[in-house]
Enzyme design. Structure first.
Site, mmCIF file in Angstrom:
data_model
loop_
_atom_site.group_PDB
_atom_site.id
_atom_site.type_symbol
_atom_site.label_atom_id
_atom_site.label_comp_id
_atom_site.label_asym_id
_atom_site.label_seq_id
_atom_site.Cartn_x
_atom_site.Cartn_y
_atom_site.Cartn_z
ATOM 1 N N CYS A 1 0.830 -1.204 0.000
ATOM 2 C CA CYS A 1 0.000 0.000 0.000
ATOM 3 C C CYS A 1 0.864 1.253 0.000
ATOM 4 O O CYS A 1 2.064 1.202 0.301
ATOM 5 C CB CYS A 1 -0.886 0.054 1.252
ATOM 6 N N ASP B 1 23.029 35.442 -12.200
ATOM 7 C CA ASP B 1 21.838 35.980 -12.849
ATOM 8 C C ASP B 1 21.495 37.335 -12.251
ATOM 9 O O ASP B 1 21.355 37.476 -11.026
ATOM 10 C CB ASP B 1 20.677 34.998 -12.678
#
Length: 504
Positions: free
Chosen positions: A40, A467
């Site tokens: 499960c 950046d």
């Protein structure tokens, strides 16, 4: 594998998650119950078994190899994938990404081993030790999941489903479905039809709880259409993610419509289109496939594009502990790092975007796609072209691309390298090796290489410190020495970068 990642080996922690039915752990380990012979997901609603009666496995394949079958109630194969396959960069994680993309079905274990740079024997030994099953067993579990989707959601004859899912014979298909799901293919289809009929009669949006929608796939003159639901771990910053994709959408290849995102896909057996629409608890995924064998690959790429296997709670625990970043984390819970559906496409678009605006890069990519991309069959008015192949760009890119000559030559040389196989940009690459390979290409610097590694491989710990927008976002939040400050964000610096972009 270091014990840091071996959650399934920590029986006490796993059992606590099972006892609390904590859905955050779905996909991170499998619970097998010795007294019933089933396995499960951790959040299964069934009565919690005694601790002495359970075993934990890292994958469904390992549970199947241990003689367990899937629970009919929680269907543990239909959960978000493990975030470990992105967080880890080792052989096992890279192999799992390629297996999810259908590499074993297309190229066999020899092809998987070749892409990873290991011998078949060494690969099998590592995967068995790390994941509890070898590459064939892992691929078999993957095929079983794909087959169940086609059985329940399409009208394809079951014989066609068998081969579409990658099985070598109908007998192998029947035996696997019975062994994994304790039902025959016909019984699975009948049960799915009954659920749809019941949902239609009630006129409600009822879900199976399996991660797929109550919907029927249809075969058309242009291929097979399927409607699925892709689960994720909440929270999910859908607005921010889809806005990122919208800002960069290439005309003809990508389009935003009715709050969703659509695009064309170049898949191993033919073209496809996908439309992704965020819903409560899942993303609706509408596929049109020229060849149904590409189902698994299309789903895997859609999940990677939207970073649906991420663990936002783990990200928030680390980034939210930073008092300077915490307000941004609280303002956008569940932020995702956009992925990619094709490595070459992303690399080319990153190179087109160097030193120009996002809008200019989008226009250039659209012009390239219109000139060199094929037109797929279908009735999608806004999705008119596939992104060009490396071969097409290598051959005709100089005729179409505009801008500085050095950049045009660099892009065409990159396309030639990818087309020849000298450079491979795919999800099975080692991040360090790929980065070094990319930096060896003319016109590719650290920013471009890191950006490609972050998005193509789903690398969670890449911060684009060079950046300008990231730097502006850091300054806005009062972060002065970004490289030093960012050390505390490990291993989630890619997500931190998204927050900095958002804050700029």
């Amino acid at each position: 594998m270091s014990t840091e990642w071996a959650l399934w080996r920590d029986a006490e922690r796993c059992y606590r998650a099972v006892a609390s039915r904590d859905a955050r752990f779905d996909g991170q380990f499998i619970t097998a119950v010795k007294t019933t012979g089933i396995y499960c997901r951790p959040s299964c609603p069934a009565v919690t078994p005694k601790a002495t009666n359970v075993r934990f496995y890292p994958t469904t394949a390992a549970a199947q190899a241990g003689g367990f079958r899937a629970c009919r109630r929680c269907l543990p194969d239909a959960v978000p994938g493990s975030p470990d396959w992105n967080l880890r960069a080792d052989l096992a994680a890279r192999a799992m990404r390629l297996i999810a993309d259908g590499t074993v079905e297309r190229e066999g274990v020899p092809g998987l081993a070749r892409r990873l740079g290991y011998s078949e024997r060494q690969l099998g030994r590592v995967l068995t030790a790390e994941l509890g099953a070898g590459p064939l067993a892992l691929a078999r579990a993957h095929r079983a999941h794909s087959a169940r989707l086609l059985i329940e959601l399409s009208e394809l004859p079951l014989t066609d489903v068998a081969f579409a899912a990658g099985f070598a014979s109908v007998r192998q298909f029947n035996d696997t479905i019975r062994e994994v799901f304790a039902r025959t293919p016909s019984q699975l289809r009948a049960a799915a039809t009954h659920r749809r009929d019941r949902a239609a009669s009630a006129d409600t949006a009822t879900s199976t709880g399996t991660g797929t929608a109550i919907a029927t796939g249809t075969g058309t003159g242009t291929g097979t259409r399927l409607s699925l639901r892709l689960p994720y771990r909440p929270p999910f910053d859908a607005a921010g993610l889809f806005r990122f994709l919208a800002d960069r959408a290439v005309p003809g290849v990508e389009a935003m419509q009715d709050g969703g995102y659509g695009r064309t896909l170049r898949l191993p057996h033919g073209p496809a289109t996908v439309r992704l629409t965020p819903r409560d608890g899942h993303v609706r995924c509408e596929l049109s496939l020229a060849d149904v064998r590409d189902l698994a690959s299309a789903v895997a790429r859609a999940r990677r594009l939207l970073d649906l296997d991420a663990d936002p709670a783990a990200v928030a625990d680390v980034l939210g502990a930073d008092p300077l970043l915490a307000p941004a984390v609280a303002a956008a819970p569940g932020i995702r790092v956009p992925g990619a559906v094709d490595g070459f496409e992303l690399l080319l678009r990153a190179m087109l975007g160097q030193q120009v605006s996002v809008a200019a890069a989008r226009t250039a990519a659209g012009r390239l796609a219109a000139a060199l991309g094929e037109t797929p069959d279908g009735d999608e008015e806004s999705l008119t072209h596939l992104f060009p192949t490396a071969e097409a760009v290598a051959e005709r890119g100089r005729e179409v691309l505009r801008g500085p000559r050095q950049r045009v030559e660099a892009i065409c040389a990159m396309a030639e390298a990818v087309a020849s196989g000298a450079v491979e940009v795919h999800v099975g690459r080692d991040p360090r090796e790929l980065r070094a390979e990319l930096l060896g290409l003319r016109g590719v610097g650290p920013w471009t290489a890191d950006y490609v590694v972050m998005r193509v491989l789903g690398a969670p710990d890449v911060l684009l410190t060079g950046d300008l927008v990231v730097q502006k976002g850091a300054a806005t939040l009062g972060i002065l020495d970004l490289p030093t400050h960012a050390r505390s964000w490990r291993p989630w610096r890619s997500y931190a970068g998204m927050y900095l972009w958002r804050s700029a």
